[in-house]
Enzyme design. Structure first.
Site, PDB file in Angstrom:
ATOM      1  N   GLU A   1       0.796  -1.230   0.000  1.00  0.00           N
ATOM      2  CA  GLU A   1       0.000   0.000   0.000  1.00  0.00           C
ATOM      3  C   GLU A   1       0.831   1.285   0.000  1.00  0.00           C
ATOM      4  O   GLU A   1       0.850   2.017   0.999  1.00  0.00           O
ATOM      5  CB  GLU A   1      -0.941   0.012   1.211  1.00  0.00           C
ATOM      6  CG  GLU A   1      -1.903  -1.160   1.240  1.00  0.00           C
ATOM      7  CD  GLU A   1      -2.943  -1.041   2.350  1.00  0.00           C
ATOM      8  OE1 GLU A   1      -2.817  -0.139   3.192  1.00  0.00           O
ATOM      9  OE2 GLU A   1      -3.881  -1.852   2.361  1.00  0.00           O
TER      10      GLU A   1
ATOM     11  N   GLU B   1      -5.263  -8.649   1.168  1.00  0.00           N
ATOM     12  CA  GLU B   1      -5.743  -8.358   2.527  1.00  0.00           C
ATOM     13  C   GLU B   1      -7.230  -8.085   2.486  1.00  0.00           C
ATOM     14  O   GLU B   1      -7.715  -7.405   1.577  1.00  0.00           O
ATOM     15  CB  GLU B   1      -5.103  -7.081   3.110  1.00  0.00           C
ATOM     16  CG  GLU B   1      -3.727  -7.243   3.636  1.00  0.00           C
ATOM     17  CD  GLU B   1      -3.194  -5.950   4.265  1.00  0.00           C
ATOM     18  OE1 GLU B   1      -3.995  -5.081   4.668  1.00  0.00           O
ATOM     19  OE2 GLU B   1      -1.969  -5.815   4.321  1.00  0.00           O
TER      20      GLU B   1
HETATM   21  C1  FCB Z   1      -3.939  -2.161   5.818  1.00  0.00           C
HETATM   22  C2  FCB Z   1      -2.516  -2.461   6.208  1.00  0.00           C
HETATM   23  C3  FCB Z   1      -2.391  -3.510   7.292  1.00  0.00           C
HETATM   24  C4  FCB Z   1      -3.449  -3.336   8.357  1.00  0.00           C
HETATM   25  C5  FCB Z   1      -4.823  -3.259   7.733  1.00  0.00           C
HETATM   26  C6  FCB Z   1      -5.949  -3.142   8.720  1.00  0.00           C
HETATM   27  O1  FCB Z   1      -4.022  -0.877   5.289  1.00  0.00           O
HETATM   28  O2  FCB Z   1      -1.788  -2.909   5.094  1.00  0.00           O
HETATM   29  O3  FCB Z   1      -1.079  -3.438   7.812  1.00  0.00           O
HETATM   30  O4  FCB Z   1      -3.167  -2.249   9.127  1.00  0.00           O
HETATM   31  O5  FCB Z   1      -4.878  -2.183   6.850  1.00  0.00           O
END
Ligand code: FCB
Length: 447
Positions: free
Chosen positions: A168, A356
């Site tokens: 990110e 994620e």
């Molecule tokens: C994302 C991050 C991860 C975690 C989640 C909730 O933006 O990559 O490290 O904090 O959110």
């Protein structure tokens, strides 16, 4: 639930994700140098209740136990990141053998347990020594990062096939160098544009290095993303939503895809001119094998004359009377479908994975049990949207839950719990949540 994991086909990668700073602890052990997050979270007033990742889940000492829980749950893919300053304490120069040994042990344990390692090279913990020289705002970061990538691939490349370059980039440059709410706590547009451009260059350069060293590597990088919807159908709100979409969703993927920065749709991005050098446009592009999208929610955007440069404001979910997670993020499963469709339009990446997805809800541990129905429902609905995208023709090939265990949620400290496995941070006791057992049942071969 009217689908099973078989609806996704036999080659779909189901897994869990973590990040080094959020779980490892052992912040100053065995030769590790400080990272920007060590410094930031140990500075008064920067995080929720002044909490830090000094110990966190103590994964550095408990990795074997945690990986055995993972194996017991039948999880076959584990995405984790490498701490740059554990491997190269000053960011550049001497390599710390004990840091290399640690990741060798983690990788070997995964492989012994039949768990495939997926490595993220950079998940926000820049070595503090490099930050002293300007960190991501200093163009030399491209050389520092290239060296780090080479060291990692040369040590672990023989056993690790799946590599992700950055986690990110918008979040660590936006929150860390523009808003100042994440490490290293810098502010302002000048810092942001320099950091963002150098991160975008490293994103592509990292991919090129891994590919040159590992001909059969599976190489990608990850992006945060959210559907952006206008507050009203008015032209002004629609235009505002489009501008926010450029910033939140398109800024880093488009240069990688060879399209350059989306300057035409957001004039503010002309400020990249201050840092872009001749020939950079080609260097920003790289044909990754896959891109990873990380989707949690959506944003509702209205035009605003009070917010210069972007002329838009996000209408917070808690002002809209919608269901939210503990992060205050709206529960909106369709965002997953919309983002998979949107990112699949960039033709030069063969696959998309969800690297994620997950939710923080307040968990209650009672008699050794956590009945986290909301998390289970959240994941089910999101996975259903992944299937919907797949059935619409998107080549989505994997899904990773954030996160395996509860952990240190950056500036929010330990309050939001995202894990499939509960961690008691006083005793380091692990308890598998109902959502963890459910996910385990869902992905098992014999399910
Ligand atoms: C994302 C991050 C991860 C975690 C989640 C909730 O933006 O990559 O490290 O904090 O959110």
């Amino acid at each position: 639930m009217n689908f099973t994991k078989d609806s996704f086909g036999p080659n779909f990668s189901w897994g869990v994700s973590t990040a080094a700073y959020q779980i490892e602890g052992a912040w100053n052990e065995d030769g590790k140098g400080p990272s920007v997050w060590d410094v930031f979270s140990n500075t008064k007033g920067k995080t929720h209740k002044g909490q830090n990742g000094n110990i966190s889940c103590d994964f550095y000492h408990r990795y074997e136990h945690d990986l055995s829980i993972m194996q017991g749950l039948g999880i076959r893919n584990y995405r984790f990141s490498l701490s740059w300053s554990r491997i190269i304490p000053n960011g550049i120069g001497e390599v710390n053998t004990k840091g290399i040994d640690f990741y060798n042990r983690v990788i070997d344990t995964c492989l012994n347990y039949g768990i495939e390692p997926w490595i993220t090279l950079y998940h926000w913990d820049l070595p503090h020594e490099l930050e002293k020289k300007g960190g991501w705002t200093n163009r030399e970061v491209i050389d520092w990062f290239a060296n780090f990538v080479q060291v990692c691939v040369s040590h672990f490349g023989g056993r690790v096939k799946h590599w992700m370059v950055l986690n990110e980039p918008l979040v660590f440059t936006g929150a860390g160098y523009f808003l100042g709410i994440h490490a290293p706590g810098k502010k302002g547009l000048k810092n942001f544009f320099a950091a963002a451009h150098h991160a975008a260059l490293c994103q592509a350069e990292g991919g090129r290095i891994v590919r040159s060293m590992l001909s059969d590597g599976h190489i990608g990088t990850t992006f945060s993303c959210s559907s952006i919807h206008p507050f009203s159908p008015s032209k002004n709100d629609e235009m505002a939503a489009k501008r926010v979409d450029v910033l939140l969703n398109r800024l880093f993927v488009e240069p990688l895809a060879g399209l350059g920065y989306p300057v035409h749709d957001l004039k503010l991005l002309q400020r990249f001119e201050e840092v872009v050098k001749d020939g950079d446009e080609q260097k920003l592009a790289f044909d990754m094998d896959f891109i990873g999208i990380q989707n949690y929610t959506r944003e509702i955007v209205a035009s605003s004359r009070l917010t210069p440069l972007i002329w838009a404001k996000v209408i917070e979910a808690n002002k809209r009377k919608v269901e939210t997670t503990e992060m205050g993020w709206e529960v909106y499963p369709e965002s997953m479908y919309e983002m998979l469709l949107k990112f699949s339009k960039y033709k030069n990446f063969k696959e998309i994975l969800v690297t994620e997805n997950g939710a923080a809800f307040p968990d209650i541990l009672e008699n050794g049990v956590i009945r986290d129905v909301k998390r289970k429902d959240f994941l089910t609905q999101k996975i259903q949207q992944v299937l919907r995208a797949k059935q619409s023709g998107v080549n989505v090939t994997g899904y990773f839950v954030w996160s395996f265990t509860d952990n240190f949620e950056w500036a929010e400290g330990y309050r939001p719990r995202f894990g499939l496995v509960h961690v008691d941070f006083e005793t380091q006791q692990r308890t598998i949540k109902d959502s963890g057992r459910w996910f385990s049942g869902f992905i098992r071969d014999d399910s």
